[in-house]
Design an enzyme around this catalytic site. Structure first.
Site, short mmCIF file in Angstrom:
data_model
loop_
_atom_site.label_atom_id
_atom_site.label_comp_id
_atom_site.label_asym_id
_atom_site.label_seq_id
_atom_site.Cartn_x
_atom_site.Cartn_y
_atom_site.Cartn_z
N SER A 117 22.93 3.66 -9.59
CA SER A 117 22.68 4.63 -10.66
C SER A 117 23.83 5.65 -10.71
O SER A 117 24.98 5.24 -10.88
CB SER A 117 21.31 5.28 -10.45
N ASP A 172 14.33 -1.78 -16.31
CA ASP A 172 14.76 -0.48 -15.81
C ASP A 172 14.46 0.57 -16.88
O ASP A 172 14.89 0.45 -18.03
CB ASP A 172 16.26 -0.55 -15.51
N HIS A 194 14.19 0.39 -11.74
CA HIS A 194 15.30 1.20 -11.21
C HIS A 194 15.12 1.54 -9.73
O HIS A 194 15.92 2.27 -9.16
CB HIS A 194 15.39 2.49 -12.03
#
Lengths: 276, 276
Positions: free
Chosen positions: A146, A222, A255
């Site tokens: 991320s 995600d 995620h």
């Protein structure tokens, strides 16, 4: 440097160290996994993990399940914190700015510029400390998740010759074009968007001085996919520049670190192939 | 029952569910990992994990790295919380009594006896809910860590025929003889030590109605080894009773989930051999 944790783990050792950081002007902690080969004194390559928003040096070492693979491949894993922290370090009440949200840039704007120099820390100061303290070869890899996927991509792209391998899970590929990155860059780098380009992977790809092949894993469930991550922008930039990209889209994955753990073995193998 | 989390993980799904518990008189949460075979609708055996002091339903599912192995073996993993919790549930300001410290017994003493019926919950109510909701075979295994290793041992020993396999990491094998167990048992069961015997693995081994072979892993650098865990008492009890015990002592390992993760694959293989 002082060791604050030491645990036997997959025949090697998971440790946590703290040290004063000159780049950041505060005390910092990082996790380091020493595989059995390193514990036995053999020099091993070092693979750096950059974590995402809200994480610290504990997140990766407790949740990703990477040690099993690092033990097998003989890789040292280093996992720093995601920002400077503590008394005297500027902060705001926000999960995506300030502490836990350093974005791996060198801030130029007050009040951030004195402490928020995470790029200097992860690319220069931390590797120098690690290579002095542990039995390392000169082979370095870098990866992250991320915000830390963004960090891994820009750190490799900005430092040709310094890393032999790079990969990312669900990275922020174009921070200048998405809300997380725009907010952080406006605060850390100012309103002039020209200054943002040197911290944006999609911008850096066009003129990269080295073309390390990229491995990127992305879950198609995600929750940040279309608004913050936008992997299609990296695909387009790599296609335009002739930069090798393996982008794997995984149906149903989100995620979380459950996603990371599911594919961490593939990433360790990817790095080991270049580092060993 | 309501699902509160769902994450793709190693081709299967890691979920968290919440439900009102009749045994405990409060809302409870548990983690459940459904391997790819179960997601595809195939009935799979269920392996129950009982966690240690201070843990909740998140600890095992985020830190142990068991899903990779459960996916390969086709085992459903169920990880409950370690006590009743919340408004109306008695508690004290102590890490080793009350919330997070149910010790997997049915309390008989006020104020604990109304809610602290963890044995009924983990051995009866939870399996009934799990077997109604998910595609399960009737094959059950049970394992755990520390207080939860004690829980796994006593739950298997008290319920002959209910489990096909049992194992433990660093279990409290003789709670009646160590500080953690004596404190909890005095509170939950009263001062009459005769009543403690039916909740103490070393006591139960002598007259066990079924002799499932035990696999126990123990780190020899475990900070609780000599005062709270005392695996030699289990060795003696098993030798005296002719109960099969594989006790592995691992040099350098401590009490943490780094120890558990290092050997979780061996435990999943141990259970799979009996469950599949």
């Amino acid at each position: 440097m002082n060791r604050v944790e030491r645990h036997a783990c997959f025949g090697g050792r998971q440790e946590v160290w703290k040290h004063p950081s000159a780049a950041l002007g505060c005390e910092m902690r990082f996790g380091v996994y020493l595989p059995p080969a390193a514990v036995a004194g053999e020099r091993c390559p070092v693979l750096y993990w950059l974590a995402g928003l809200t994480c610290n040096e504990q997140t990766f070492i407790t949740k990703a399940g990477a040690q099993e693979h690092a033990a097998r491949h003989g890789l040292i894993l280093v996992a720093p914190d995601t920002s400077p922290r503590g008394a005297g370090v500027p902060n705001v009440d926000s999960y995506d700015l300030g502490e836990g949200a350093g974005f791996y840039v060198n801030a130029t704007q007050a009040p951030w510029s004195q402490h928020y120099r995470m790029q200097d820390y992860v690319a220069q100061e931390l590797p120098a400390l690690v290579e002095q303290q542990f039995p390392c070869t000169e082979a370095r890899g870098i990866f992250g998740h991320s915000m830390g996927g963004h960090g891994a991509l820009i750190t490799a792209l900005r430092n040709p010759g310094r890393y032999r391998s790079v990969s990312a899970f669900a990275p922020v590929v174009a921070p200048s074009q998405v809300p997380w990155g725009s907010k952080a860059f406006a605060a850390y780098l100012g309103e002039d968007r020209e200054a943002w380009k040197e911290w944006d992977a999609v911008e850096l790809i066009a003129s990269a001085g080295e073309r390390l092949p990229l491995l990127v894993d992305q879950g198609d469930s995600d929750e940040f996919l279309s608004k913050q991550l936008r992997p299609e922008l990296l695909e387009q930039a790599c296609a335009a520049a002739g930069h090798s990209l393996t982008l794997r889209r995984h149906p149903g994955y989100d995620h979380s670190y459950y996603f990371i753990a599911s594919f961490i073995g593939d990433h360790l193998a990817h790095h080991a192939a270049s580092l060993r």
